[in-house]
Write a protein that holds these residues in place. Structure first.
Motif, mmCIF file in Angstrom:
data_model
loop_
_atom_site.group_PDB
_atom_site.id
_atom_site.type_symbol
_atom_site.label_atom_id
_atom_site.label_comp_id
_atom_site.label_asym_id
_atom_site.label_seq_id
_atom_site.Cartn_x
_atom_site.Cartn_y
_atom_site.Cartn_z
ATOM 1 N N LYS A 78 4.793 5.017 -7.726
ATOM 2 C CA LYS A 78 6.077 4.359 -7.508
ATOM 3 C C LYS A 78 5.980 3.371 -6.365
ATOM 4 C CE LYS A 78 8.184 8.249 -6.946
ATOM 5 N NZ LYS A 78 6.989 9.131 -6.934
ATOM 6 N N VAL A 79 6.892 2.402 -6.384
ATOM 7 C CA VAL A 79 7.006 1.402 -5.327
ATOM 8 C C VAL A 79 8.477 1.283 -4.945
ATOM 9 C CG1 VAL A 79 4.959 0.107 -6.041
ATOM 10 C CG2 VAL A 79 7.192 -0.474 -7.033
ATOM 11 N N GLY A 80 8.723 0.626 -3.816
ATOM 12 C CA GLY A 80 10.080 0.521 -3.290
ATOM 13 C C GLY A 80 10.189 1.090 -1.900
ATOM 14 N N ALA A 81 9.112 1.782 -1.480
ATOM 15 C CA ALA A 81 8.988 2.298 -0.117
ATOM 16 C C ALA A 81 7.508 2.289 0.235
ATOM 17 C CB ALA A 81 9.565 3.697 0.009
ATOM 18 N N ASP A 82 7.217 2.202 1.524
ATOM 19 C CA ASP A 82 5.846 2.182 2.015
ATOM 20 C C ASP A 82 5.673 3.255 3.084
ATOM 21 O OD1 ASP A 82 5.002 0.067 0.402
ATOM 22 O OD2 ASP A 82 5.558 -1.456 1.877
ATOM 23 N N ALA A 94 10.991 -0.703 1.178
ATOM 24 C CA ALA A 94 10.209 -1.913 0.877
ATOM 25 C C ALA A 94 10.644 -2.418 -0.494
ATOM 26 C CB ALA A 94 8.717 -1.615 0.913
ATOM 27 N N GLN A 95 11.816 -3.044 -0.529
ATOM 28 C CA GLN A 95 12.457 -3.404 -1.790
ATOM 29 C C GLN A 95 12.240 -4.850 -2.219
ATOM 30 O OE1 GLN A 95 15.127 -1.278 -3.728
ATOM 31 N NE2 GLN A 95 13.492 0.046 -2.946
ATOM 32 N N ARG A 101 5.092 -6.053 -5.025
ATOM 33 C CA ARG A 101 3.757 -6.486 -5.467
ATOM 34 C C ARG A 101 2.682 -5.929 -4.532
ATOM 35 N NH1 ARG A 101 0.980 -10.121 -8.583
ATOM 36 N NH2 ARG A 101 2.876 -10.882 -9.612
ATOM 37 N N ALA A 102 2.919 -6.005 -3.234
ATOM 38 C CA ALA A 102 1.941 -5.481 -2.276
ATOM 39 C C ALA A 102 1.757 -3.975 -2.444
ATOM 40 C CB ALA A 102 2.374 -5.808 -0.850
ATOM 41 N N SER A 103 2.840 -3.267 -2.757
ATOM 42 C CA SER A 103 2.748 -1.819 -2.955
ATOM 43 C C SER A 103 1.951 -1.477 -4.208
ATOM 44 C CB SER A 103 4.153 -1.214 -3.035
ATOM 45 O OG SER A 103 4.840 -1.355 -1.811
ATOM 46 N N VAL A 104 2.138 -2.260 -5.269
ATOM 47 C CA VAL A 104 1.331 -2.060 -6.466
ATOM 48 C C VAL A 104 -0.146 -2.255 -6.139
ATOM 49 C CG1 VAL A 104 0.725 -3.080 -8.702
ATOM 50 C CG2 VAL A 104 3.107 -2.552 -8.169
ATOM 51 N N ASP A 135 17.905 -7.461 4.558
ATOM 52 C CA ASP A 135 17.124 -8.142 3.528
ATOM 53 C C ASP A 135 16.509 -7.178 2.521
ATOM 54 O OD1 ASP A 135 15.069 -6.987 4.966
ATOM 55 O OD2 ASP A 135 14.021 -8.868 5.379
ATOM 56 N N GLN A 136 16.771 -5.873 2.702
ATOM 57 C CA GLN A 136 16.308 -4.890 1.728
ATOM 58 C C GLN A 136 17.331 -4.660 0.612
ATOM 59 O OE1 GLN A 136 13.298 -3.521 1.470
ATOM 60 N NE2 GLN A 136 12.622 -4.756 3.214
ATOM 61 N N VAL A 137 18.466 -5.311 0.701
ATOM 62 C CA VAL A 137 19.438 -5.282 -0.398
ATOM 63 C C VAL A 137 19.008 -6.362 -1.390
ATOM 64 C CG1 VAL A 137 21.850 -5.532 -1.065
ATOM 65 C CG2 VAL A 137 21.269 -4.492 1.150
ATOM 66 N N VAL A 138 18.366 -5.946 -2.464
ATOM 67 C CA VAL A 138 17.736 -6.868 -3.403
ATOM 68 C C VAL A 138 18.307 -6.625 -4.795
ATOM 69 C CG1 VAL A 138 15.549 -7.656 -4.389
ATOM 70 C CG2 VAL A 138 15.621 -6.832 -2.030
#
Length: 297
Positions: A78-82, A94-95, A101-104, A135-138
């Motif tokens: 999963k991604v969305g947090a680091d 990390a939204q 992309r960096a998390s993937v 800026d994490q509200v995406v």
């Protein structure tokens, strides 16, 4: 008796898998972590759920070291947090699309693969936990754009959603959604309508906190007298009753209970063999549902 397998992202998997979040507890006992995962595979696990922020990368390292191609295990990340080592919480939101992309890419590196079969986009719209700020509200559409681009590039096989609302899933369906991973248990059934949509659309339902709890203030299945009564009558544990109820409740439920203990692992894997008659199901279905909407931070 429940069906032992189900379809997920074009694969047939055991309905009882393994969640790697608990591996962080074994970070100083790597051999134990490897042995635990090998035991899970021996018991029939072929669906493992992980994330780069589980144990600050340790979970992915163990998976990379332990699993072999011939094990044929579907690894879902999963991604969305680091990871957030040293922070008040072990992860940070990390939204933003470039962060997704960096998390993937980070998961590809740590798992040692060139393609992630399924990646859950962890939104922060529902359930217990953090909420996005600044800026994490995406917008979901902006996130889906980068996720579908990664899929087109061959880095992702399928896209899932986590902590998503009913409206969010409806908006995302045209992108092709393989699974939904929300907080859900016998004592917290806020998402019943969302679950029904997933059944209708043949989207896998992968509950986290499947026994409730997880954070202070979230109800626990193992605190319910009815759960204890059923467990006593069947000669199983209250935890097994709570997990088995999920398998009986909907045909698309896939469990990913996590544990750092081999005995507990075997108990979790046995829940697919637990049968409920109509009277027991009615008793369990009557348990009051309380919200799991508990903020954190």
């Amino acid at each position: 008796m429940t069906t032992a397998t189900a379809s997920f992202a074009g694969r047939t998997v055991s309905r009882v898998g393994y969640g790697a979040a608990q591996f962080g507890r074994l970070s100083d006992r790597r051999d134990e972590a490897v042995a635990l995962l090998r035991r899970a595979v021996e018991l029939g696990v072929n669906h493992v759920d992980t994330a780069e922020f589980y144990g600050f990368g340790f979970a992915n390292e163990v998976i990379r070291e332990t699993l072999r191609p011939e094990d044929d295990v579907l690894v879902v990340t999963k991604v969305g947090a680091d990871p957030n080592p040293g922070g008040r919480l072990p992860l940070r939101v990390a939204q933003r699309p470039e962060q997704l992309r960096a998390s993937v890419e980070a998961n590809l590196r740590s798992l040692g693969v060139d393609r992630l079969p399924v990646v859950n986009l962890r939104r922060l719209d529902s359930g217990p936990g953090l909420r996005p700020e600044g800026d994490q509200v995406v917008d979901l559409d902006d996130q889906l754009a980068v996720m579908t681009a990664l899929r087109d590039e061959g880095k992702i096989g399928a896209i899932g959603l986590s902590c998503v609302t009913l409206d969010g899933l409806r908006r995302a369906r045209p992108a092709g959604i393989a699974c939904v991973q929300n907080a859900y248990s016998i004592v917290s059934r806020d998402d019943e309508e969302l679950l029904r949509l997933c059944v209708a659309e043949e989207i896998a339902w992968v509950p986290f906190f499947p026994l409730g709890g997880g954070f202070p203030g979230v109800p626990k299945a193992t605190d319910e007298p009815a759960v204890h009564a059923v467990a006593g009558s069947l000669g199983v544990t209250p935890s097994q009753v709570g997990l088995a109820w999920l398998l009986h409740h909907a045909p698309n439920v896939l469990l990913i209970p996590g544990t750092a203990d081999a005995t507990h692992l075997e108990a979790n894997m046995a829940v697919g063999e637990i049968a409920f008659d109509d009277a027991v199901l009615a008793t369990l279905d009557a348990i009051e549902s309380r919200s799991s909407e508990v903020p954190l931070g």
